[in-house]
Every structure is written in C-alpha cells, then in structure tokens.
Design an enzyme around this catalytic site. Structure first.
Site, PDB file in Angstrom:
ATOM      1  N   GLU A   1      62.128  30.895  11.096  1.00 40.65           N
ATOM      2  CA  GLU A   1      61.784  29.528  11.458  1.00 40.65           C
ATOM      3  C   GLU A   1      62.915  28.907  12.279  1.00 40.65           C
ATOM      4  O   GLU A   1      64.091  29.136  11.984  1.00 40.65           O
ATOM      5  CB  GLU A   1      61.567  28.702  10.185  1.00 40.65           C
TER       6      GLU A   1
ATOM      7  N   HIS B   1      66.061  35.881  24.223  1.00 43.07           N
ATOM      8  CA  HIS B   1      66.822  37.041  23.754  1.00 43.07           C
ATOM      9  C   HIS B   1      66.861  38.178  24.785  1.00 43.07           C
ATOM     10  O   HIS B   1      66.463  39.309  24.487  1.00 43.07           O
ATOM     11  CB  HIS B   1      66.198  37.603  22.466  1.00 43.07           C
TER      12      HIS B   1
ATOM     13  N   GLY C   1      79.717  38.755  23.814  1.00 42.11           N
ATOM     14  CA  GLY C   1      80.473  39.931  24.236  1.00 42.11           C
ATOM     15  C   GLY C   1      81.817  39.556  24.831  1.00 42.11           C
ATOM     16  O   GLY C   1      82.858  40.146  24.514  1.00 42.11           O
TER      17      GLY C   1
ATOM     18  N   ASN D   1      67.600  38.490  15.354  1.00 40.71           N
ATOM     19  CA  ASN D   1      68.146  37.717  16.471  1.00 40.71           C
ATOM     20  C   ASN D   1      69.430  38.418  16.915  1.00 40.71           C
ATOM     21  O   ASN D   1      70.180  38.929  16.086  1.00 40.71           O
ATOM     22  CB  ASN D   1      68.413  36.282  16.019  1.00 40.71           C
TER      23      ASN D   1
ATOM     24  N   VAL E   1      81.130  34.030  39.356  1.00 38.35           N
ATOM     25  CA  VAL E   1      81.367  35.329  40.002  1.00 38.35           C
ATOM     26  C   VAL E   1      80.164  35.674  40.866  1.00 38.35           C
ATOM     27  O   VAL E   1      79.024  35.707  40.387  1.00 38.35           O
ATOM     28  CB  VAL E   1      81.595  36.431  38.949  1.00 38.35           C
TER      29      VAL E   1
HETATM   30  C1  LIG Z   1      67.981  28.306  22.884  1.00 34.91           C
HETATM   31  C2  LIG Z   1      68.522  29.605  22.355  1.00 34.91           C
HETATM   32  C3  LIG Z   1      68.585  29.826  20.984  1.00 34.91           C
HETATM   33  C4  LIG Z   1      69.077  31.042  20.504  1.00 34.91           C
HETATM   34  N1  LIG Z   1      69.209  31.204  19.139  1.00 34.91           N
HETATM   35  C5  LIG Z   1      69.750  32.348  18.667  1.00 34.91           C
HETATM   36  C6  LIG Z   1      70.009  32.505  17.275  1.00 34.91           C
HETATM   37  O1  LIG Z   1      69.775  31.605  16.472  1.00 34.91           O
HETATM   38  N2  LIG Z   1      70.557  33.667  16.845  1.00 34.91           N
HETATM   39  C7  LIG Z   1      70.846  34.694  17.710  1.00 34.91           C
HETATM   40  O2  LIG Z   1      71.318  35.731  17.262  1.00 34.91           O
HETATM   41  N3  LIG Z   1      70.631  34.566  19.038  1.00 34.91           N
HETATM   42  C8  LIG Z   1      70.115  33.416  19.532  1.00 34.91           C
HETATM   43  N4  LIG Z   1      69.940  33.256  20.882  1.00 34.91           N
HETATM   44  C9  LIG Z   1      70.301  34.382  21.755  1.00 34.91           C
HETATM   45  C10 LIG Z   1      71.811  34.473  21.959  1.00 34.91           C
HETATM   46  O3  LIG Z   1      72.310  33.220  22.391  1.00 34.91           O
HETATM   47  C11 LIG Z   1      72.125  35.564  22.973  1.00 34.91           C
HETATM   48  O4  LIG Z   1      71.559  36.771  22.516  1.00 34.91           O
HETATM   49  C12 LIG Z   1      73.616  35.760  23.157  1.00 34.91           C
HETATM   50  O5  LIG Z   1      74.259  34.551  23.508  1.00 34.91           O
HETATM   51  C13 LIG Z   1      73.871  36.810  24.223  1.00 34.91           C
HETATM   52  O6  LIG Z   1      75.254  37.113  24.233  1.00 34.91           O
HETATM   53  P1  LIG Z   1      75.917  37.757  25.520  1.00 34.91           P
HETATM   54  O7  LIG Z   1      77.348  37.975  25.246  1.00 34.91           O
HETATM   55  O8  LIG Z   1      75.095  38.909  25.935  1.00 34.91           O
HETATM   56  O9  LIG Z   1      75.754  36.662  26.681  1.00 34.91           O
HETATM   57  P2  LIG Z   1      75.844  35.094  26.698  1.00 34.91           P
HETATM   58  O10 LIG Z   1      76.152  34.532  25.362  1.00 34.91           O
HETATM   59  O11 LIG Z   1      74.608  34.612  27.381  1.00 34.91           O
HETATM   60  O12 LIG Z   1      77.100  34.812  27.623  1.00 34.91           O
HETATM   61  C14 LIG Z   1      77.124  35.075  29.000  1.00 34.91           C
HETATM   62  C15 LIG Z   1      78.093  34.107  29.649  1.00 34.91           C
HETATM   63  O13 LIG Z   1      78.329  34.532  30.979  1.00 34.91           O
HETATM   64  C16 LIG Z   1      78.328  33.410  31.843  1.00 34.91           C
HETATM   65  N5  LIG Z   1      77.960  33.888  33.170  1.00 34.91           N
HETATM   66  C17 LIG Z   1      76.764  34.402  33.565  1.00 34.91           C
HETATM   67  N6  LIG Z   1      76.808  34.754  34.849  1.00 34.91           N
HETATM   68  C18 LIG Z   1      78.052  34.473  35.289  1.00 34.91           C
HETATM   69  C19 LIG Z   1      78.694  34.609  36.541  1.00 34.91           C
HETATM   70  N7  LIG Z   1      78.074  35.146  37.605  1.00 34.91           N
HETATM   71  N8  LIG Z   1      79.978  34.185  36.650  1.00 34.91           N
HETATM   72  C20 LIG Z   1      80.639  33.654  35.601  1.00 34.91           C
HETATM   73  N9  LIG Z   1      80.066  33.502  34.382  1.00 34.91           N
HETATM   74  C21 LIG Z   1      78.786  33.918  34.226  1.00 34.91           C
HETATM   75  C22 LIG Z   1      77.315  32.481  31.217  1.00 34.91           C
HETATM   76  O14 LIG Z   1      77.521  31.137  31.616  1.00 34.91           O
HETATM   77  C23 LIG Z   1      77.569  32.687  29.733  1.00 34.91           C
HETATM   78  O15 LIG Z   1      78.543  31.804  29.245  1.00 34.91           O
HETATM   79  C24 LIG Z   1      69.474  32.055  21.394  1.00 34.91           C
HETATM   80  C25 LIG Z   1      69.433  31.821  22.773  1.00 34.91           C
HETATM   81  C26 LIG Z   1      68.970  30.612  23.253  1.00 34.91           C
HETATM   82  C27 LIG Z   1      68.936  30.382  24.739  1.00 34.91           C
END
Ligand SMILES: Cc1cc2nc3c(=O)[nH]c(=O)nc-3n(C[C@H](O)[C@H](O)[C@H](O)COP(=O)(O)OP(=O)(O)OC[C@H]3O[C@@H](n4cnc5c(N)ncnc54)[C@H](O)[C@@H]3O)c2cc1C
Length: 550
Positions: free
Chosen positions: A400, A487, A62, A526, A288
C-alpha cells in the site's frame, strides 16, 4: 523568499561553510558556486589539470553507496548530480505539496504529471524548475524518477524490503549469493539508513486507517503478509501528530518530498557521511551530457553546469578520471552508455548495453468500495507487503502507498465508489524493454512494448490478485495502470553488459552501480534496498580487487 532563491542560497552557503581539504576539492567547490568544475575550465582536461581520480555520476542509491565507500577508502571523488540539494527548512516549506504544486515538484516541466495517471483534470501549470520528480516519457510507458542530491530517496515512499530467497535465487545470476546479500550487504545498508517498521502507536491513529483496512482485506483473501521497514524517522511523524512539525507524512504527502523531514533520504546519511570523509565532493546542478574514453585508459566526462531553470549557465567542462562510476539511475546510466556506443565514444560496449530492461512489474492500482479508509492521509506508505505466491499466472505482491489527497478528492468528485486505497502492485515481467539512439535529436529513447504477448501472464497475474481481493472483500478495482511505473531496472545488467561486480565489459576502470545492473525485476520487492545492497557488494569487490589509487 521563493523556492528559486532557496536553491541558490543553499548551494552557495555550503561552499562557504565547508572549505575542502584537498586541492581538487577546492576547485570543485568553485563549481558548486557556479564557476564550473575547475577554475581553469575550457580545454584544461587535455593538460590533466581537470583530473580527479574517481567520478560518480548520480547521487541516488547506487551513487551514494559508491561515494561513501570510495571516500572511506581514501579515493578522491567527485559526485556529479544534475539536481539541487534539498536541505529541510525549519519553516516546513522545503518541498511542494500535492495540493499546492509548484516548480519544486517536477524536474523541468511546465505542468504537473497527473495526465499520466489518467487524471488530466488535476493537471496544473507550474514554473520550469529543477524539481525533485522527473517524468520520463518512454514509448509505451511513463517512468517516475528522483532528481536531486539523494536521487530517488528524495521522492520515494520509504519502503525498504528485500525479496524472498526463492525469488532472488530464481531471478538473479547464481553468482550473486543471496546468503551473502542477507548476511552482509542488506544489513550494511540497514545500518546506515536505519529503516524501521511503523510503530503500533502510529499505526493505531486515524491517519493510518487505510493500512489497517488493507491488512484486514489481505487476510480475508488468504494472502500472506509481512511487515516492511520504512526509511522514515517515526519520531518525526509523532511530532507531526503532536503538531510540533508541519503535517507531511500524516497529511498524505509522499512523492514531492516530506516537509517535516521524516524521510531518511540519502543526503542525510550515506552522502553526508561520504562528505565527512574529506575525500568526496558533491557537485549539484551539473548535468552529465557525455562520457568517452580519453588518453591512457582514462575517462572523460562532459558536464554542463545548469541553473535553477535547467538552462546551461556556462561552457561545458570536461573532467578526466581514472575510475568512472555510473549511477545516474537505470534510465540515466543506460542513456549515457547507449549514446557513447552509438557515437563511437565507447565503441566496444557490447550488444547487451541498452537491453534487458523492465519496470519491476510495478503497476499503480486504486481500489474502492472498501470500509472507511481515511484515504488521503497516512503516508508515505503502508506497513506491510501482501503476497499472492500461488497465483496461477505468476507470483505478485502488493504494497500500500498513500493515495495523494488531491487524487482522493478528485475520485470522490467523480462519484467513484468511496473509501479508497492505493497500491504498488509488483509482478515478474520479462525484461523486454530497450533503448535506442537517434542521431537527429541526438537523444536516446526507451521503448516498452506494452502490447507484446509476452507480457500476458505478468498482467493477468496482477489482475487475478485484484479479482481475489475484490471477491473476498466486496471491493472494486478502480484503476489499474501498467503504463506508469516508478521502478526502472536494467539496461546494463550484471553478467551481460557488466561482470557480476558491476565492471563494464571491455572498459577497465568503468563501473555501473545502480538500478541499471538489475535485469528488470528485484522479485516482488520495491527496488531501492536491493540496488543499495548490490552497490555495497560491487564496491567491496571493486575496492578489494581493482586496487584503486589516487
Ligand atoms: C515516486 C516514487 C516512489 C518510490 N518509492 C519507492 C519505495 O518506497 N521503495 C523503493 O524501494 N523504491 C521506491 N522507488 C524507486 C526508487 O526510488 C528507485 O528504485 C531508486 O531510487 C533507484 O536508485 P538508483 O541508484 O538506480 O538511481 P536514482 O536513485 O534514480 O539516482 C540517480 C541519480 O542520478 C541523477 N542523474 C541522472 N542523470 C544524470 C546526469 N546525466 N547527470 C547527472 N546526474 C544525473 C539523478 O538526478 C538522480 O539523482 C520510488 C520511486 C519513485 C519515483
């Protein structure tokens, strides 16, 4: 040079090499070098000298989308990220590996996280460091999440898949038009990340035998399959196979990062392009702690600069902005909002904040007694999704993912029936998880009511799919672990805590653009692709209708 030195070097070098074009960027660059967000520091926010038009908290799917689109619109933006940058090193030693874990693997932990997988014998002590994978211990569930510039894209398995239309239309508010998502926003994300299915020549290698076995097994059980794209540069995987790069994907690595650089992580597409606009500065190693409403409808963000060990290195900084984009991931964003409501910093946040949460029905599953699979190789994920859409308890899908080599070795040592494969099983859970603030430790906790009878059908559906697979193939399910997921989704969802474009209700200028917007499930897919595409949709509407200005 150890990994702690790497982190410091990379941050400092970047600041020196890329002087910012604008004053606010110059000042925030000082912060990247460890001097605090603004040179003036202290209570300067009150004099508006720590002002920046837009702040994005978090740099995952995001946050990266928001940063690029704000930058392209000419809005001066600071992205605040708690983790460090992870530039790929030519010597192939950027990340820890499963076999040789160290602090780089985990976000501020003293030991590796296999206990959550029911394998305590694999746990190893590590140094406490700002590593890539956070393990969030909720009440009733463990959640894995990425930490660092690029968020979850640093650790993810690369699977980029969208839900089927019928499920999307059933699960998302009707205001989010699937046709528009499919025509405009999913392709927009694809254009920048450039995911691709596994090429046949790579699939045909021994490394990817388990993918071929799993595909056969799905077919034998009568489940439809469809290919998925992966955010993987397959030419780099070819280089791994040819010995020109360090074996990473082929060696079964995934969630600690790929040292070969095969992952198309967001720092190398969305975020680098955002920085190239000259309007976006990323502040790594800034955590933050709080958000609040300031004077004149502005927002105040309290930020702690942290060191490699997660310790605070200087006084908190208070950054004032007109536009606040929350993208700290479902858990990070929701925690900030719930705390702000409970402490009175944002008292008008509505009752939906902190509710409507689930983990996408994601359940790690290991199967054994398969034909030989070459388990422990061929990452980061398989090349197709299998779907059990006629399941009497509810639809499920399986994708997988690579079985980590050390888990493979441990299963063999335990005498488990041989030839394993590892999956993410996805179902449709009710979004009954919630967050609550506790003033004593000043912390927000996540609760997942794991034994709630409302979860019965969702769990039975996954077990039914496994039973069908095992029955058709003579295989055995070895591990089924609904207490672990990667997730997290929900907490500030569309149409409830926010409007249908991510605007936080009752707080003009504050937006949610990450997984917190989605009510517990993306519909057997995913989530990263849908999170990014929804963020694109939100940004389109916010930039067009809200008239953001510097
Ligand atoms: C091991 C693993 C494998 C995965 N494999 C897949 C896959 O193959 N395909 C798929 O679609 N999804 C996969 N996912 C899920 C996917 O990574 C997440 O759904 C996605 O990254 C979420 O996006 P987001 O923008 O919501 O948040 P995120 O990508 O989690 O980003 C949030 C960011 O905010 C930062 N943050 C948090 N709190 C604070 C704070 N207080 N101050 C400053 N920074 C902060 C974090 O460090 C992070 O960088 C996987 C997740 C993991 C853990």
């Amino acid at each position: 040079m150890n990994h702690k030195t790497h982190a410091r070097t990379s941050t400092t070098k970047r600041s020196a090499m890329q002087p910012s074009r604008r004053e606010f960027l110059r000042r925030s660059t000082l912060a990247a070098a460890g001097a605090g967000i603004l040179a003036s520091g202290g209570r300067a926010w009150a004099r508006h000298s720590d002002f920046v038009p837009a702040v994005v908290i978090g740099s995952g799917f995001g946050g990266a989308v928001a940063a690029l689109r704000l930058g392209q619109a000419g809005i001066d933006t600071v992205v605040i990220e708690r983790g460090r940058r992870w530039p790929i090193r030519p010597d192939g030693d950027t990340f820890a590996t499963f076999e040789r874990p160290d602090g780089r693997a985990y976000w501020l932990r003293d030991q590796t996280g296999e206990a959550a997988l029911g394998l305590p014998q694999l746990v190893k002590p590590i140094d406490r460091y700002v590593g890539v994978l956070e393990v969030v211990e909720g009440n009733g569930i463990y959640i894995g999440a990425g930490a660092g510039v690029g968020g979850g894209s640093l650790v993810f398995n690369g699977i980029i898949v969208k839900p089927r239309r019928e499920l999307f239309e059933r699960l998302f508010p009707r205001e989010i038009d699937f046709g528009e998502m499919e025509d405009v926003y999913y392709p927009r994300v694809q254009q920048i990340i450039r995911p691709a299915p596994i090429p046949q020549d790579i699939l045909a290698t021994d490394y990817y035998l388990s993918s071929r076995v799993s595909l056969d097994q799905a077919t034998r059980a009568g489940f439809p399959t469809r290919p998925v794209d992966l955010a993987i540069d397959w030419d780099i995987v070819r280089d791994e196979i040819a010995g020109r790069r360090v074996p990473s994907a082929i060696a079964g690595q995934s969630s600690y990062g790929l040292n070969s650089g095969a992952t198309r992580s967001l720092d190398r597409n969305y975020l680098s392009r955002a920085e190239e606009t000259g309007h976006v500065e990323i502040l790594p190693l800034h955590n933050v702690a709080a958000i609040e409403r300031g004077d004149g409808g502005r927002y105040v963000v309290t930020v702690f600069p942290i060191g490699d060990d997660g310790e605070i290195v200087s006084a908190p900084q208070r950054l004032v902005c007109k536009y606040l984009f929350l993208a700290a991931g479902s858990i990070g964003t929701t925690k900030l909002l719930v705390r702000a409501r409970s402490t009175g910093a944002l008292p008008a946040l509505n009752e939906h904040v902190g509710r409507h949460w689930a983990a996408n029905g994601d359940i790690p599953v290991i199967r054994g007694l398969l034909p030989p699979t070459n388990a422990g190789t061929g990452g980061p994920a398989g090349h197709f999704i299998m779907e059990d859409l006629d399941n009497p308890f509810g639809p499920t899908s399986f994708v997988e993912i690579v079985l980590p080599p050390h888990v493979n070795a441990a299963l063999s040592a335990l005498g488990a029936p041989p030839h394993f494969a590892n999956y993410a099983s996805l179902g449709i859970p009710p979004a009954i998880g919630s967050f609550a603030y506790d003033s004593a430790p000043d912390a927000v906790g996540l609760t997942w009511p794991a034994s709630d009878p409302r979860l019965g059908n969702f769990l039975a559906a996954a077990q039914q799919t496994l039973a069908s697979l095992d029955q058709a193939n003579g295989s055995l399910t070895l591990s089924f672990n609904p207490a672990v997921s990667a997730h997290p989704l929900g907490g500030a969802v569309l149409g409830k805590a926010c409007d249908f474009d991510g605007r936080v209700k009752r707080y003009p200028g504050m937006y949610v653009v990450d997984g917190a917007l989605i009510e517990g499930t993306t519909g057997l897919a995913n989530p990263s692709f849908t999170i990014a595409a929804l963020a694109e949709r939100c940004m389109d509407r916010i930039l067009c209708c809200d008239r953001l200005k510097n």
